[in-house]
Write a protein that holds these residues in place. Structure first.
Motif, PDB file in Angstrom:
ATOM      1  N   GLU A  42       0.835  -1.207   0.000  1.00  0.00           N
ATOM      2  CA  GLU A  42       0.000   0.000   0.000  1.00  0.00           C
ATOM      3  C   GLU A  42       0.872   1.260   0.000  1.00  0.00           C
ATOM      4  O   GLU A  42       0.620   2.206  -0.740  1.00  0.00           O
ATOM      5  CB  GLU A  42      -0.908  -0.020   1.227  1.00  0.00           C
ATOM      6  N   VAL A  43       1.918   1.259   0.825  1.00  0.00           N
ATOM      7  CA  VAL A  43       2.847   2.397   0.861  1.00  0.00           C
ATOM      8  C   VAL A  43       3.527   2.555  -0.497  1.00  0.00           C
ATOM      9  O   VAL A  43       3.664   3.669  -1.010  1.00  0.00           O
ATOM     10  CB  VAL A  43       3.891   2.215   1.987  1.00  0.00           C
ATOM     11  N   PHE A  44       3.945   1.442  -1.097  1.00  0.00           N
ATOM     12  CA  PHE A  44       4.590   1.481  -2.407  1.00  0.00           C
ATOM     13  C   PHE A  44       3.640   2.063  -3.454  1.00  0.00           C
ATOM     14  O   PHE A  44       4.023   2.892  -4.278  1.00  0.00           O
ATOM     15  CB  PHE A  44       5.040   0.073  -2.813  1.00  0.00           C
ATOM     16  N   ARG A  45       2.361   1.667  -3.411  1.00  0.00           N
ATOM     17  CA  ARG A  45       1.367   2.162  -4.366  1.00  0.00           C
ATOM     18  C   ARG A  45       1.171   3.681  -4.191  1.00  0.00           C
ATOM     19  O   ARG A  45       1.149   4.437  -5.147  1.00  0.00           O
ATOM     20  CB  ARG A  45       0.049   1.430  -4.149  1.00  0.00           C
ATOM     21  N   TYR A  46       1.053   4.132  -2.935  1.00  0.00           N
ATOM     22  CA  TYR A  46       0.872   5.565  -2.687  1.00  0.00           C
ATOM     23  C   TYR A  46       2.116   6.365  -3.069  1.00  0.00           C
ATOM     24  O   TYR A  46       2.023   7.490  -3.554  1.00  0.00           O
ATOM     25  CB  TYR A  46       0.503   5.821  -1.230  1.00  0.00           C
ATOM     26  N   LYS A  47       3.279   5.744  -2.872  1.00  0.00           N
ATOM     27  CA  LYS A  47       4.521   6.409  -3.254  1.00  0.00           C
ATOM     28  C   LYS A  47       4.570   6.598  -4.763  1.00  0.00           C
ATOM     29  O   LYS A  47       4.932   7.669  -5.264  1.00  0.00           O
ATOM     30  CB  LYS A  47       5.720   5.587  -2.778  1.00  0.00           C
ATOM     31  N   LYS A  48       4.181   5.572  -5.525  1.00  0.00           N
ATOM     32  CA  LYS A  48       4.146   5.675  -6.987  1.00  0.00           C
ATOM     33  C   LYS A  48       3.147   6.740  -7.427  1.00  0.00           C
ATOM     34  O   LYS A  48       3.415   7.531  -8.331  1.00  0.00           O
ATOM     35  CB  LYS A  48       3.762   4.325  -7.617  1.00  0.00           C
ATOM     36  N   MET A  49       1.965   6.771  -6.773  1.00  0.00           N
ATOM     37  CA  MET A  49       0.965   7.777  -7.115  1.00  0.00           C
ATOM     38  C   MET A  49       1.507   9.182  -6.863  1.00  0.00           C
ATOM     39  O   MET A  49       1.338  10.084  -7.682  1.00  0.00           O
ATOM     40  CB  MET A  49      -0.312   7.552  -6.293  1.00  0.00           C
ATOM     41  N   ALA A  50       2.192   9.356  -5.741  1.00  0.00           N
ATOM     42  CA  ALA A  50       2.757  10.669  -5.407  1.00  0.00           C
ATOM     43  C   ALA A  50       3.832  11.057  -6.417  1.00  0.00           C
ATOM     44  O   ALA A  50       3.914  12.222  -6.848  1.00  0.00           O
ATOM     45  CB  ALA A  50       3.319  10.653  -3.992  1.00  0.00           C
ATOM     46  N   GLU A  51       4.677  10.093  -6.822  1.00  0.00           N
ATOM     47  CA  GLU A  51       5.712  10.386  -7.816  1.00  0.00           C
ATOM     48  C   GLU A  51       5.098  10.806  -9.142  1.00  0.00           C
ATOM     49  O   GLU A  51       5.567  11.735  -9.791  1.00  0.00           O
ATOM     50  CB  GLU A  51       6.609   9.160  -8.009  1.00  0.00           C
ATOM     51  N   ARG A  52       4.024  10.113  -9.565  1.00  0.00           N
ATOM     52  CA  ARG A  52       3.356  10.481 -10.814  1.00  0.00           C
ATOM     53  C   ARG A  52       2.759  11.877 -10.723  1.00  0.00           C
ATOM     54  O   ARG A  52       2.856  12.668 -11.653  1.00  0.00           O
ATOM     55  CB  ARG A  52       2.270   9.459 -11.153  1.00  0.00           C
ATOM     56  N   GLU A  53       2.143  12.177  -9.589  1.00  0.00           N
ATOM     57  CA  GLU A  53       1.547  13.505  -9.407  1.00  0.00           C
ATOM     58  C   GLU A  53       2.620  14.593  -9.454  1.00  0.00           C
ATOM     59  O   GLU A  53       2.433  15.642 -10.076  1.00  0.00           O
ATOM     60  CB  GLU A  53       0.790  13.581  -8.083  1.00  0.00           C
ATOM     61  N   VAL A  54       3.754  14.348  -8.810  1.00  0.00           N
ATOM     62  CA  VAL A  54       4.848  15.325  -8.833  1.00  0.00           C
ATOM     63  C   VAL A  54       5.353  15.506 -10.260  1.00  0.00           C
ATOM     64  O   VAL A  54       5.613  16.629 -10.708  1.00  0.00           O
ATOM     65  CB  VAL A  54       5.989  14.891  -7.884  1.00  0.00           C
ATOM     66  N   ASP A  55       5.467  14.412 -11.006  1.00  0.00           N
ATOM     67  CA  ASP A  55       5.920  14.485 -12.389  1.00  0.00           C
ATOM     68  C   ASP A  55       4.929  15.284 -13.240  1.00  0.00           C
ATOM     69  O   ASP A  55       5.325  16.136 -14.040  1.00  0.00           O
ATOM     70  CB  ASP A  55       6.101  13.078 -12.953  1.00  0.00           C
ATOM     71  N   ILE A  56       3.640  15.035 -13.055  1.00  0.00           N
ATOM     72  CA  ILE A  56       2.620  15.771 -13.819  1.00  0.00           C
ATOM     73  C   ILE A  56       2.662  17.255 -13.474  1.00  0.00           C
ATOM     74  O   ILE A  56       2.616  18.111 -14.364  1.00  0.00           O
ATOM     75  CB  ILE A  56       1.223  15.167 -13.534  1.00  0.00           C
ATOM     76  N   ILE A  57       2.773  17.562 -12.196  1.00  0.00           N
ATOM     77  CA  ILE A  57       2.842  18.973 -11.780  1.00  0.00           C
ATOM     78  C   ILE A  57       4.086  19.638 -12.358  1.00  0.00           C
ATOM     79  O   ILE A  57       4.040  20.789 -12.807  1.00  0.00           O
ATOM     80  CB  ILE A  57       2.805  19.078 -10.246  1.00  0.00           C
ATOM     81  N   HIS A  58       5.208  18.914 -12.378  1.00  0.00           N
ATOM     82  CA  HIS A  58       6.441  19.461 -12.957  1.00  0.00           C
ATOM     83  C   HIS A  58       6.259  19.752 -14.443  1.00  0.00           C
ATOM     84  O   HIS A  58       6.692  20.802 -14.929  1.00  0.00           O
ATOM     85  CB  HIS A  58       7.586  18.476 -12.731  1.00  0.00           C
TER      86      HIS A  58
END
Length: 132
Positions: A42-58
C-alpha cells in the motif's frame, strides 16, 4: 497543536448519556508478516501515485513557464517597437522645432534688412515741411 497530538476520541450515546472513548484501530486479520507485506504494498502504491503527481505537476509547470516566456517575449518586442516609434516621433518634433527656429531667424533678418532700407528723411512726405 495539542489537539493534533491527542489520540482521536469517539462520542457514543448509550442510554441517553454521552460517553467518550478512544478510537480503536481495526483488528488485523492474518499474521503480522502478511499485514506488514500488505502495508508495504500500500505504501509502495501511494509512493508511486505521489511520484506520478509530482511528475505531472512538474510538466504542467514547465509548460506554463514556456508559454509565459513566449508571451513576455512578444510583449517586450511590442514595447521596443513603441519605444522606437516614440524616438522617431520625438526626432520629427525636434526637426520641426529647429525648422521653425530657422524660419523665425530668416524672418527677423528680412524684417531687419527691410527696416535698414528705409531712408531717413528730414522733411514730411505729406506737406514737405521739416519734421519736428
Amino acid at each position: 497543536m495539542n489537539e493534533l497530538k491527542m489520540h482521536p476520541k469517539e462520542l457514543l450515546v448509550k442510554d441517553g448519556k454521552v460517553q467518550v472513548e478512544d478510537v480503536r484501530d481495526p483488528k488485523g486479520e492474518g499474521s503480522l508478516e502478511a499485514r506488514m507485506e500488505k502495508l508495504e504494498q500500500e505504501v509502495f502504491r501511494y509512493k508511486k501515485m505521489a511520484e506520478r503527481e509530482v511528475d505531472i505537476i512538474h510538466k504542467i509547470n514547465a509548460e506554463l513557464i514556456g508559454e509565459h516566456r513566449k508571451e513576455t517575449a512578444n510583449l517586450w518586442d511590442d514595447i521596443f517597437l513603441l519605444h522606437e516609434t516614440t524616438n522617431e516621433l520625438q526626432a520629427q518634433l525636434y526637426d520641426v522645432q529647429n525648422q521653425n527656429c530657422e524660419y523665425e531667424t530668416r524672418f527677423k533678418r528680412i524684417s531687419s534688412a527691410a527696416s535698414y532700407r528705409i531712408l531717413e528723411t528730414r522733411s514730411s512726405f505729406v506737406d514737405g515741411e521739416p519734421l519736428p
